[in-house]
Scaffold this active site. Structure first.
Site, PDB file in Angstrom:
ATOM      1  CD  GLU A 144     -32.084 -35.485 -52.366  1.00 17.08           C
ATOM      2  OE1 GLU A 144     -31.967 -35.621 -53.597  1.00 17.08           O
ATOM      3  OE2 GLU A 144     -31.233 -34.928 -51.650  1.00 17.08           O
ATOM      4  CG  ASN A 183     -30.277 -36.367 -56.881  1.00 20.26           C
ATOM      5  OD1 ASN A 183     -30.882 -35.341 -57.183  1.00 20.26           O
ATOM      6  ND2 ASN A 183     -30.137 -36.762 -55.627  1.00 20.26           N
ATOM      7  CG  ASP A 241     -36.190 -26.210 -51.193  1.00 18.12           C
ATOM      8  OD1 ASP A 241     -35.940 -25.004 -51.294  1.00 18.12           O
ATOM      9  OD2 ASP A 241     -35.821 -27.058 -52.021  1.00 18.12           O
ATOM     10  CG  HIS A 257     -32.770 -32.776 -55.819  1.00 16.14           C
ATOM     11  ND1 HIS A 257     -31.437 -33.028 -55.571  1.00 16.14           N
ATOM     12  CD2 HIS A 257     -32.897 -31.435 -55.731  1.00 16.14           C
ATOM     13  CE1 HIS A 257     -30.800 -31.899 -55.346  1.00 16.14           C
ATOM     14  NE2 HIS A 257     -31.659 -30.898 -55.443  1.00 16.14           N
TER      15      HIS A 257
HETATM   16  C1  GLP Z   1     -31.070 -27.297 -54.254  1.00 20.07           C
HETATM   17  C2  GLP Z   1     -32.502 -26.768 -54.267  1.00 20.07           C
HETATM   18  C3  GLP Z   1     -33.211 -27.102 -55.567  1.00 20.07           C
HETATM   19  C4  GLP Z   1     -32.333 -26.711 -56.739  1.00 20.07           C
HETATM   20  C5  GLP Z   1     -31.048 -27.497 -56.680  1.00 20.07           C
HETATM   21  C6  GLP Z   1     -30.114 -27.229 -57.855  1.00 20.07           C
HETATM   22  O1  GLP Z   1     -30.997 -28.626 -53.932  1.00 20.07           O
HETATM   23  N1  GLP Z   1     -33.267 -27.294 -53.175  1.00 20.07           N
HETATM   24  O2  GLP Z   1     -34.458 -26.433 -55.611  1.00 20.07           O
HETATM   25  O3  GLP Z   1     -33.011 -26.957 -57.956  1.00 20.07           O
HETATM   26  O4  GLP Z   1     -30.377 -27.117 -55.473  1.00 20.07           O
HETATM   27  O5  GLP Z   1     -29.350 -26.090 -57.592  1.00 20.07           O
HETATM   28  P1  GLP Z   1     -28.402 -25.398 -58.628  1.00 20.07           P
HETATM   29  O6  GLP Z   1     -29.273 -24.545 -59.481  1.00 20.07           O
HETATM   30  O7  GLP Z   1     -27.463 -24.585 -57.788  1.00 20.07           O
HETATM   31  O8  GLP Z   1     -27.711 -26.462 -59.398  1.00 20.07           O
END
Ligand code: GLP
Length: 251
Positions: free
Chosen positions: A151, A144, A75, A146
């Site tokens: 989402e 959540n 992304d 995702h």
């Molecule tokens: C963002 C990314 C996800 C990732 C998520 C969790 O939203 N788009 O790919 O898994 O963050 O991030 P973290 O590892 O910092 O909790």
């Protein structure tokens, strides 16, 4: 315990990351001997940072080469140029690409500053399909549920597209920005359907804050209310967790 998915529980977050790095390194080394180059799907966020650090260490020690690897990130924020300090382009260079022997022309992310983000999402989906989909996809998980920026409410057959981020995700990611108002409200994300076409999926989750999202993904119903639960339908998915993230799993 859900027996449809494979679960690897490490004693610490650091050990979980090393296990993921070892799995990816093994995948890259095996693919390097096959005619089809490795297509590695990459994630951002704090969780995979130690994975990238460990992969860079393997390359520096001469134990691994990423020269034949093609990467596709999950992304990118809509509106951020490649060189924006909080873009996922910048993140990937800082965390991995600048420290390994990868061919930069084989590293792919959606262009957040594309004039037509919808068109850019279509182009990115086609590029993934043309590459033969991911041979190995690394995922994190949002609180959540995702995955990528898919989402809650995302369809299981969704493809790469422009999405609105939820308030929860904007708040969670605000720590990377000076001000919560600077966090983009939209992103281009590969779809759940795109992710599910990967040959092998590895989801890394560490820390107590991910325990309920992990439990719902593994033990809960398969529902678009919790996008990571769609991974239960994939034939080859491995959850690599530390003890804290595994804390709410059913026995
Ligand atoms: C963002 C990314 C996800 C990732 C998520 C969790 O939203 N788009 O790919 O898994 O963050 O991030 P973290 O590892 O910092 O909790």
């Amino acid at each position: 315990m859900n027996f449809r998915v494979s679960i690897d529980i490490a004693p610490t977050a650091a050990e979980a990351a090393i296990r993921v790095s070892a799995r990816i390194a093994e995948h890259i080394s095996i693919a390097a001997m096959s005619p089809r180059p490795c297509r590695l799907g990459l994630a951002t966020g704090s969780t995979p940072e130690p994975v990238y650090c460990d992969l860079a260490g393997r390359v520096a020690r001469g134990e691994l080469s990423m020269a034949s690897v093609a990467t596709f990130n999950l992304d990118e924020y809509v509106g951020l140029a490649k060189d924006h300090p909080q873009s996922y382009h910048t993140y990937m260079h800082r965390q991995l690409f600048d420290h390994v022997d990868i061919d930069l022309s084989q590293t792919h992310l959606p262009r957040g500053d594309a004039v037509d983000p919808e068109q850019e999402a279509k182009r990115y989906e086609q590029a993934i399909a043309a590459a033969g989909d991911m041979s190995c996809q690394l995922l994190g998980i949002g609180r959540n549920g995702h995955i990528g920026f898919n989402e809650p409410g995302s369809e299981p057959d969704s493809l790469t597209r422009v999405v609105q981020l939820t308030e929860d995700t904007i708040r969670a990611n605000a720590r990377f920005f000076d001000d919560i108002d600077d966090v983009p409200r939209q992103a281009i994300t590969v779809g759940i359907g795109t992710i599910l076409r990967s040959q092998h999926i590895i989801l890394l989750a560490t820390g107590e804050s991910k325990a309920s999202a992990v439990a719902a993904a593994i033990d809960g119903p398969v529902t678009k209310g919790h996008p990571a639960s769609f991974l239960q339908t994939h034939p080859k998915v491995t959850f690599v967790l530390d003890r804290a993230a595994a804390g709410l799993l059913r026995d």
